[in-house]
Design a protein around this motif. Structure first.
Motif, PDB file in Angstrom:
ATOM      1  N   TYR A  60      -0.702 -10.061 -21.337  1.00  0.00           N
ATOM      2  CA  TYR A  60      -0.272 -10.174 -19.729  1.00  0.00           C
ATOM      3  C   TYR A  60      -0.800  -8.721 -19.092  1.00  0.00           C
ATOM      4  O   TYR A  60      -0.738  -7.779 -19.688  1.00  0.00           O
ATOM      5  N   ASP A  62      -0.219  -5.879 -15.914  1.00  0.00           N
ATOM      6  CA  ASP A  62       1.064  -4.984 -15.867  1.00  0.00           C
ATOM      7  C   ASP A  62       1.813  -5.759 -14.785  1.00  0.00           C
ATOM      8  O   ASP A  62       3.251  -5.647 -15.069  1.00  0.00           O
ATOM      9  N   GLN A  65       4.249  -8.637 -16.284  1.00  0.00           N
ATOM     10  CA  GLN A  65       5.260  -8.478 -17.181  1.00  0.00           C
ATOM     11  C   GLN A  65       6.683  -8.465 -16.941  1.00  0.00           C
ATOM     12  O   GLN A  65       6.901  -8.078 -15.833  1.00  0.00           O
TER      13      GLN A  65
END
Length: 125
Positions: A60, A62, A65
């Motif tokens: 993922y 940032d 997330q």
């Protein structure tokens, strides 16, 4: 030859949810890592999420997330991106990407062989 087709974009209010789908077709589709990048207005394309060939390994960016989840159904050669708690800054065009290696899962598009046409996601405030 591999092809990918995205679907599921649209307009939702902030705090809402959307699920994007990317269906891959072709003889070797099940062996490709599939994932998502997005391009927001005035920004460069950025990594969102990806899954390896069997969905056992995911990665993922940032911004994804804790809010986005990628999953894969290999019986359909399809990955899904479930996006929750959407924000206006999530607005953009979301592109599906297919990579014959696992490089994509680390967020690196260098080995991507096929890009989708993109699906527009618009989040209103």
């Amino acid at each position: 030859q591999l092809h990918v087709v995205e679907s599921g974009g649209g307009l939702v209010q902030a705090g809402g949810s959307l699920r994007l789908s990317c269906a891959a077709s072709g003889r070797t589709a099940s062996s490709y890592a599939l994932g998502w990048f997005r391009q927001r207005p005035g920004k460069e394309r950025e990594f969102v999420a990806a899954a390896n060939w069997n969905g056992g390994t995911t990665g993922y960016g940032d911004s994804a997330q804790g809010r986005f989840t990628i999953s894969r159904d290999n019986s359909k050669n399809t990955v899904y991106l479930q996006m929750n708690s959407l924000k206006p800054e999530d607005t953009g065009v979301y592109y599906c990407a297919a990579d014959p290696t696992a490089t994509l899962v680390r967020g690196n598009p260098i080995k991507v062989e096929v890009w989708g046409q993109g699906t527009l996601v618009t989040i209103s405030s």
